[in-house]
Write a protein that holds these residues in place. Sequence first.
Motif, mmCIF file in Angstrom:
data_model
loop_
_atom_site.group_PDB
_atom_site.id
_atom_site.type_symbol
_atom_site.label_atom_id
_atom_site.label_comp_id
_atom_site.label_asym_id
_atom_site.label_seq_id
_atom_site.Cartn_x
_atom_site.Cartn_y
_atom_site.Cartn_z
ATOM 1 N N LEU A 198 23.171 47.999 37.654
ATOM 2 C CA LEU A 198 23.272 47.380 36.270
ATOM 3 C C LEU A 198 21.548 47.511 35.865
ATOM 4 O O LEU A 198 21.617 48.139 34.794
ATOM 5 C CB LEU A 198 23.475 45.916 36.235
ATOM 6 C CG LEU A 198 23.518 45.251 34.959
ATOM 7 C CD1 LEU A 198 24.322 45.910 34.096
ATOM 8 C CD2 LEU A 198 23.767 43.927 35.098
ATOM 9 N N SER A 199 20.781 47.291 36.647
ATOM 10 C CA SER A 199 19.458 47.489 36.106
ATOM 11 C C SER A 199 19.114 49.166 35.868
ATOM 12 O O SER A 199 18.644 49.435 34.822
ATOM 13 C CB SER A 199 18.290 46.970 37.141
ATOM 14 O OG SER A 199 18.345 45.870 37.573
ATOM 15 N N ALA A 200 19.432 50.101 36.745
ATOM 16 C CA ALA A 200 19.275 51.515 36.573
ATOM 17 C C ALA A 200 20.069 51.751 35.285
ATOM 18 O O ALA A 200 19.674 52.743 34.565
ATOM 19 C CB ALA A 200 19.788 52.035 37.847
ATOM 20 N N GLY A 201 21.421 51.515 35.370
ATOM 21 C CA GLY A 201 22.216 51.950 34.143
ATOM 22 C C GLY A 201 21.702 51.553 32.819
ATOM 23 O O GLY A 201 21.677 52.214 31.902
ATOM 24 N N PHE A 223 27.854 50.930 33.561
ATOM 25 C CA PHE A 223 26.454 50.409 32.958
ATOM 26 C C PHE A 223 25.817 51.277 32.092
ATOM 27 O O PHE A 223 24.850 50.824 31.382
ATOM 28 C CB PHE A 223 25.930 49.799 34.318
ATOM 29 C CG PHE A 223 26.657 48.684 34.910
ATOM 30 C CD1 PHE A 223 27.562 47.857 34.376
ATOM 31 C CD2 PHE A 223 26.723 48.599 36.351
ATOM 32 C CE1 PHE A 223 28.153 46.819 35.005
ATOM 33 C CE2 PHE A 223 27.244 47.617 36.969
ATOM 34 C CZ PHE A 223 28.167 46.897 36.473
ATOM 35 N N MET A 224 25.925 52.517 32.533
ATOM 36 C CA MET A 224 25.108 53.665 31.498
ATOM 37 C C MET A 224 25.342 53.578 30.045
ATOM 38 O O MET A 224 24.493 53.673 29.303
ATOM 39 C CB MET A 224 25.192 54.929 32.270
ATOM 40 C CG MET A 224 24.490 55.238 33.566
ATOM 41 S SD MET A 224 24.916 56.906 34.264
ATOM 42 C CE MET A 224 24.087 57.828 32.940
ATOM 43 N N PHE A 237 16.327 43.902 24.167
ATOM 44 C CA PHE A 237 17.932 44.421 24.000
ATOM 45 C C PHE A 237 18.521 44.371 25.193
ATOM 46 O O PHE A 237 19.688 43.981 25.527
ATOM 47 C CB PHE A 237 17.887 45.659 23.292
ATOM 48 C CG PHE A 237 17.745 45.682 21.770
ATOM 49 C CD1 PHE A 237 18.699 44.881 21.362
ATOM 50 C CD2 PHE A 237 16.771 46.398 20.933
ATOM 51 C CE1 PHE A 237 18.869 44.752 19.538
ATOM 52 C CE2 PHE A 237 16.852 46.241 19.665
ATOM 53 C CZ PHE A 237 17.934 45.343 18.998
ATOM 54 N N ALA A 238 17.833 44.877 26.374
ATOM 55 C CA ALA A 238 18.291 45.255 27.611
ATOM 56 C C ALA A 238 18.741 43.805 28.479
ATOM 57 O O ALA A 238 19.762 43.762 28.898
ATOM 58 C CB ALA A 238 17.368 46.150 28.532
ATOM 59 N N PHE A 270 23.239 38.945 35.531
ATOM 60 C CA PHE A 270 22.661 38.622 36.826
ATOM 61 C C PHE A 270 22.938 37.117 37.162
ATOM 62 O O PHE A 270 23.017 36.952 38.570
ATOM 63 C CB PHE A 270 20.943 38.702 36.651
ATOM 64 C CG PHE A 270 20.542 40.128 36.614
ATOM 65 C CD1 PHE A 270 21.461 41.323 36.999
ATOM 66 C CD2 PHE A 270 19.558 40.534 35.857
ATOM 67 C CE1 PHE A 270 21.019 42.286 36.872
ATOM 68 C CE2 PHE A 270 18.880 41.730 35.788
ATOM 69 C CZ PHE A 270 19.864 42.917 36.214
ATOM 70 N N LEU A 271 22.904 36.394 36.349
ATOM 71 C CA LEU A 271 23.129 34.888 36.497
ATOM 72 C C LEU A 271 24.550 34.386 36.618
ATOM 73 O O LEU A 271 24.664 33.461 37.442
ATOM 74 C CB LEU A 271 22.691 34.151 35.278
ATOM 75 C CG LEU A 271 20.960 34.159 35.393
ATOM 76 C CD1 LEU A 271 20.322 33.482 33.848
ATOM 77 C CD2 LEU A 271 20.119 33.643 36.324
#
Length: 368
Positions: A184-187, A269-270, A289-290, A298-299
């Motif tokens: 998710l972080s990378a996307g 996710f991208m 925004f991200a 995440f939570l």
Amino acid sequence: MSNNYSQWQAMLAISKASFRAIFRSPSAVIFSFAFPLIFILVFGFIGGGSPTVRIGFTKTTDTTQRNAVYQQLAKYKTIRIVEKSEEELRNDLSKGRITALIDMQPNKSDTFPLYNISLLTSTASVDRLAILQSTLKDIIVNIDRRAAPDAPTYAKIDLPPPMPGRVYKAIDFILPGQLGFSLLSAGVFGVAFLFFNLRQQLVLKRFFATPIKRGYILFGEGISRVLFQLITAVVILLIGKFVFGFTLVHGVVTFIELLILSLVGLIVFMGFGFIVSGLAKNESTIPPFANMFTLPQFLLAGTFFSIDTFPKWLQPLCRILPLTHLNDAMRNIAFEGSHLIDCGKQLGILGLWGIALYAVAIKVFRWE
């Protein structure tokens, strides 16, 4: 001259250059490798997980007010009662998800002990069984002192031989969540910063001066991102397996299916990343925004804690999030022994998210 121009070669050249650039980016390495591995190491070494003991009751268990043991047990904060069908409870028991399946029956002759308590356990839950037994014994002792000080014990505990089971370790829960965290972080962050910087630094404008088509630019950058994240997934899975004993039920087959699932999750996710890069007016607006897309997931998506621990009114919202379904599918494949074909619900919801995200991304994405 233009007839000899190869769109595919140009796309692969973009992929190669972008792939090198990702490895030279400290933020990409930190978010994709460092953060997930730190969490895996912490939870892996802790290993014990939450002290909460999860239990289930048979259909025939006396849960009325008359049963003082049941009423007291239900009040303990360390005890969580799981309400499922008996077949589902037995399945959870064999996989270490609950500590015991309890049957409480009153003595038909109304003589002491008034209740017979049977604890069906499995070899996967022996580590928490001592906590449950100690809790039950304390409850019965207190009842004996208060209600029947001169009589034999109020209830008798019977412990049949444990059924075979597979131990559900802390790493079996946390690793899929951290892999989803990395994807998710990378996307989102990776794609958003990448295409914003390509616009700001006029790299895209230089691309437009060449014969390459716009679609091949997107594919080229996307391929580099996918390859990098698949390497990340391989590293995370291998460390989990060989350092902490992460469960891969079907070995190499499960490993490959997890990589395929990672690919599906990353592509979905991208779409968030393309939306953010299109909406952002400057680089400082990208993180807010991200985080609107990533922080709730995440939570609330079962990354660090099971969704069952959240209030019931919040759980339906948790189950809407795409990361929730990616995490569920990964855990089902890795530990439950499911295959991709068995994860139709999760893949279907991820597919719907993908369609919706890319429909919005097409509307808001800007080349210049």
